[in-house]
Design a protein around this motif. Sequence first.
Motif, PDB file in Angstrom:
ATOM      1  N   VAL A 146       0.530  -1.039  -0.103  1.00  0.00           N
ATOM      2  CA  VAL A 146       0.243   0.194  -0.048  1.00  0.00           C
ATOM      3  C   VAL A 146       0.914   1.322   0.004  1.00  0.00           C
ATOM      4  O   VAL A 146       1.827   1.292   0.669  1.00  0.00           O
ATOM      5  N   LYS A 147       0.579   2.193  -0.754  1.00  0.00           N
ATOM      6  CA  LYS A 147       1.510   3.423  -1.242  1.00  0.00           C
ATOM      7  C   LYS A 147       0.637   4.583  -1.062  1.00  0.00           C
ATOM      8  O   LYS A 147      -0.319   4.759  -1.929  1.00  0.00           O
ATOM      9  N   ALA A 148       1.180   5.570  -0.339  1.00  0.00           N
ATOM     10  CA  ALA A 148       0.599   7.152  -0.475  1.00  0.00           C
ATOM     11  C   ALA A 148       0.977   7.397  -1.825  1.00  0.00           C
ATOM     12  O   ALA A 148       2.226   7.241  -2.049  1.00  0.00           O
ATOM     13  N   SER A 149       0.340   8.093  -2.524  1.00  0.00           N
ATOM     14  CA  SER A 149       0.556   8.455  -3.959  1.00  0.00           C
ATOM     15  C   SER A 149       1.771   9.616  -3.918  1.00  0.00           C
ATOM     16  O   SER A 149       2.395   9.753  -4.830  1.00  0.00           O
ATOM     17  N   GLY A 150       1.522  10.580  -2.943  1.00  0.00           N
ATOM     18  CA  GLY A 150       2.337  11.858  -3.054  1.00  0.00           C
ATOM     19  C   GLY A 150       3.776  11.555  -2.367  1.00  0.00           C
ATOM     20  O   GLY A 150       3.981  10.631  -1.816  1.00  0.00           O
ATOM     21  N   LEU A 151       4.393  12.783  -2.380  1.00  0.00           N
ATOM     22  CA  LEU A 151       5.859  12.563  -1.720  1.00  0.00           C
ATOM     23  C   LEU A 151       5.762  12.321  -0.263  1.00  0.00           C
ATOM     24  O   LEU A 151       5.007  13.054   0.481  1.00  0.00           O
ATOM     25  N   ALA A 152       6.659  11.418   0.186  1.00  0.00           N
ATOM     26  CA  ALA A 152       6.297  11.077   1.615  1.00  0.00           C
ATOM     27  C   ALA A 152       7.727  10.874   2.252  1.00  0.00           C
ATOM     28  O   ALA A 152       7.877   9.993   3.317  1.00  0.00           O
ATOM     29  N   GLY A 156       6.338   6.270   2.608  1.00  0.00           N
ATOM     30  CA  GLY A 156       4.797   6.345   2.152  1.00  0.00           C
ATOM     31  C   GLY A 156       4.473   5.158   1.803  1.00  0.00           C
ATOM     32  O   GLY A 156       3.430   4.657   1.135  1.00  0.00           O
ATOM     33  N   VAL A 157       5.227   3.844   1.761  1.00  0.00           N
ATOM     34  CA  VAL A 157       4.950   2.492   1.398  1.00  0.00           C
ATOM     35  C   VAL A 157       4.944   1.509   2.541  1.00  0.00           C
ATOM     36  O   VAL A 157       5.812   1.350   3.311  1.00  0.00           O
ATOM     37  N   ILE A 158       3.954   0.661   2.612  1.00  0.00           N
ATOM     38  CA  ILE A 158       3.741   0.175   3.405  1.00  0.00           C
ATOM     39  C   ILE A 158       3.738  -1.357   3.114  1.00  0.00           C
ATOM     40  O   ILE A 158       2.928  -1.625   2.273  1.00  0.00           O
ATOM     41  N   VAL A 159       4.684  -2.303   3.391  1.00  0.00           N
ATOM     42  CA  VAL A 159       4.493  -3.762   2.924  1.00  0.00           C
ATOM     43  C   VAL A 159       3.985  -4.534   4.094  1.00  0.00           C
ATOM     44  O   VAL A 159       4.506  -4.763   5.082  1.00  0.00           O
ATOM     45  N   PRO A 160       2.701  -4.725   4.053  1.00  0.00           N
ATOM     46  CA  PRO A 160       1.915  -5.239   5.159  1.00  0.00           C
ATOM     47  C   PRO A 160       2.098  -6.806   5.292  1.00  0.00           C
ATOM     48  O   PRO A 160       2.470  -7.392   4.270  1.00  0.00           O
ATOM     49  N   VAL A 167      -5.277  -3.434   5.055  1.00  0.00           N
ATOM     50  CA  VAL A 167      -6.526  -2.645   4.950  1.00  0.00           C
ATOM     51  C   VAL A 167      -6.415  -1.303   6.019  1.00  0.00           C
ATOM     52  O   VAL A 167      -6.829  -0.166   5.818  1.00  0.00           O
ATOM     53  N   GLU A 168      -5.772  -1.641   7.121  1.00  0.00           N
ATOM     54  CA  GLU A 168      -5.412  -0.378   8.028  1.00  0.00           C
ATOM     55  C   GLU A 168      -4.641   0.367   7.672  1.00  0.00           C
ATOM     56  O   GLU A 168      -4.716   1.505   7.860  1.00  0.00           O
ATOM     57  N   ALA A 169      -3.569  -0.045   6.800  1.00  0.00           N
ATOM     58  CA  ALA A 169      -2.690   0.873   6.170  1.00  0.00           C
ATOM     59  C   ALA A 169      -3.520   1.741   5.184  1.00  0.00           C
ATOM     60  O   ALA A 169      -3.229   3.075   5.268  1.00  0.00           O
ATOM     61  N   ALA A 170      -4.263   1.132   4.331  1.00  0.00           N
ATOM     62  CA  ALA A 170      -5.098   2.051   3.572  1.00  0.00           C
ATOM     63  C   ALA A 170      -5.982   3.025   4.294  1.00  0.00           C
ATOM     64  O   ALA A 170      -6.092   4.357   3.904  1.00  0.00           O
ATOM     65  N   ARG A 171      -6.886   2.512   5.386  1.00  0.00           N
ATOM     66  CA  ARG A 171      -7.439   3.572   6.266  1.00  0.00           C
ATOM     67  C   ARG A 171      -6.765   4.636   6.920  1.00  0.00           C
ATOM     68  O   ARG A 171      -7.077   5.728   6.750  1.00  0.00           O
ATOM     69  N   GLU A 172      -5.528   4.461   7.297  1.00  0.00           N
ATOM     70  CA  GLU A 172      -4.484   5.176   7.923  1.00  0.00           C
ATOM     71  C   GLU A 172      -4.226   6.382   6.854  1.00  0.00           C
ATOM     72  O   GLU A 172      -4.384   7.540   7.254  1.00  0.00           O
ATOM     73  N   MET A 173      -4.205   5.980   5.648  1.00  0.00           N
ATOM     74  CA  MET A 173      -3.739   7.173   4.525  1.00  0.00           C
ATOM     75  C   MET A 173      -4.894   7.853   4.239  1.00  0.00           C
ATOM     76  O   MET A 173      -4.758   8.967   3.854  1.00  0.00           O
ATOM     77  N   LEU A 174      -6.010   7.030   3.943  1.00  0.00           N
ATOM     78  CA  LEU A 174      -7.118   7.659   3.090  1.00  0.00           C
ATOM     79  C   LEU A 174      -7.996   8.443   4.334  1.00  0.00           C
ATOM     80  O   LEU A 174      -8.674   9.321   4.023  1.00  0.00           O
ATOM     81  N   CYS A 175      -8.120   7.894   5.448  1.00  0.00           N
ATOM     82  CA  CYS A 175      -9.107   8.497   6.384  1.00  0.00           C
ATOM     83  C   CYS A 175      -8.169   9.047   7.688  1.00  0.00           C
ATOM     84  O   CYS A 175      -8.467  10.061   8.222  1.00  0.00           O
ATOM     85  N   GLY A 176      -7.009   8.761   7.697  1.00  0.00           N
ATOM     86  CA  GLY A 176      -6.364   9.423   8.913  1.00  0.00           C
ATOM     87  C   GLY A 176      -5.234  10.667   8.486  1.00  0.00           C
ATOM     88  O   GLY A 176      -5.692  11.109   7.476  1.00  0.00           O
ATOM     89  N   ASP A 177      -4.519  11.074   9.392  1.00  0.00           N
ATOM     90  CA  ASP A 177      -3.884  12.379   9.127  1.00  0.00           C
ATOM     91  C   ASP A 177      -2.213  12.187   8.821  1.00  0.00           C
ATOM     92  O   ASP A 177      -1.577  12.899   8.558  1.00  0.00           O
ATOM     93  N   GLU A 181      -1.755  15.337   2.849  1.00  0.00           N
ATOM     94  CA  GLU A 181      -2.102  15.425   1.474  1.00  0.00           C
ATOM     95  C   GLU A 181      -1.648  14.287   0.551  1.00  0.00           C
ATOM     96  O   GLU A 181      -2.151  13.872  -0.245  1.00  0.00           O
ATOM     97  N   SER A 182      -0.239  13.882   1.061  1.00  0.00           N
ATOM     98  CA  SER A 182       0.164  12.736   0.262  1.00  0.00           C
ATOM     99  C   SER A 182      -0.584  11.402   0.272  1.00  0.00           C
ATOM    100  O   SER A 182      -0.320  10.558  -0.720  1.00  0.00           O
ATOM    101  N   GLY A 183      -1.346  11.278   1.188  1.00  0.00           N
ATOM    102  CA  GLY A 183      -2.216   9.850   1.568  1.00  0.00           C
ATOM    103  C   GLY A 183      -3.506   9.906   0.955  1.00  0.00           C
ATOM    104  O   GLY A 183      -4.437   9.179   1.247  1.00  0.00           O
TER     105      GLY A 183
END
Length: 433
Positions: A146-152, A156-160, A167-177, A181-183
């Motif tokens: 799972v990768k945050a698209s923007g610069l991090a 920004g890369v999670i190898v779960p 799923v938790e990594a995706a939640r953290e990026m898309l719904c967390g802080d 912006e990168s996530g």
Amino acid sequence: MSNKLKVLVIGSGGREHALVKAIKKSPMLGFLACAPGNGGIALDCETPNISVSDFDGIVSYCLDNAIDLVVCGPEVPLAGGLADELRSRGVAVYGPNKSGAMLEASKAFSKDFMKKYGVPTAAYENFKDFESAKAFIENAPFDVVVKASGLAAGKGVIVPAGKVEAVEAAREMLCGDSFGESGRQIVVEEKLEGEEASIMLMVCGKNYVMLPPSQDHKRVFDGDKGPNTGGMGAYAPAAVATESVLKDVRENIISPVLDGLCKEGIDYRGTLYIGIMITKSGAKVIEFNVRFGDPECQVLMPLVESDVLEALNDIALGRLDPSLVKIRKGYAATVVMCAGGYPQNYRKGDEITLPDIEDPDTYIIHAGTKISGGKLVTNGGRVLDMTAVADTLEAALEKAYALCAKASFAGAFYRKDIGYRQLRRNSSGRDNV
Ligand code: AMP
Ligand code: GLY
């Protein structure tokens, strides 16, 4: 009037110090500065105190000092359009425009670009919405990354370990802080198996020079244990990228990528760093970066036998003749000395003692250092890059480690196994293990 070049390097790390040292060897050089530089760079050239994000300050410095060429080290100013700004004011730049920097600044863009131009890479989907990402992860017929698209900043890369963690990594990026912006957009992709290598190209439109393949060591502890870092050491050439791997990379990756850039109307002038995974079904792109790797740059610059400044300048002016760039025989290795606690919390301000350099094939490259009260002190997590060139990798490593043993600062530590994969290969007498 002298026709020697006035050059400004942008950045403050080991990569920029390696560039400064290589540029200083050039008979074409008239004046050199690096903004903002660091404690070691300050011993090699002028270091105007201008931040890499202060575009107005950089442009004014260039115009006031009649700078001919800017060499941009880090990606963030390139992604922000520094090269566009300078070019519009008539200053030649080594580093792509904002449009080219999208290859690194947006992983979603770079994946779509690869799909459009048939470049081998992991299967993927881009998401902005968590529920769709979750459904994709749960139904994917493969393990995912799972990768945050923007610069991090490389984080920004999670190898779960499994789908729940993904799923938790995706939640953290898309719904967390935590990724900001990168996530807000993520890439979920197939986890690839194989060995990684870094392929660094100096690109001028459709022409390019491929520097020797290298290998970084991202984990903090020996044996690739512990958290990821910016890079703990590197060596080149990396034999895992055999001639046949490099042929595959040239034909199936570089050629469609450079064609694609031209078709998109992007006049790319600068480094293209291709992180590859050498899988059973050929080399696949893990990521693009639009600048030299750090610490890969530290081992590549000393291996360029020809004039590095001439190549950087020719690329900036759009006239590279790749046959002029010559690579010397031998191996280079760099070992990163870090401040205790890195990559988490670490101290700054500890005094550094350095050995004298006697062998011209050894280099003390400064990363996180500064001069404070007339003393050289630590100023970052990665502090020094002890670098050496020799006929064999074993000898290069021996010289780099000898420098580490002679340097000191409170809490210093470094990996003791840089190059271990290749050393193991050398001692087993096989190309691939
Ligand atoms: P990146 O920032 O994209 O280079 O990713 C950081 C690290 O994550 C890489 O160096 C790899 O070790 C790992 N990685 C990224 N993408 C993948 C993938 N698709 N499969 C396996 N490992 C990956
Ligand atoms: N050494 C890895 C990087 O520069 O991205």
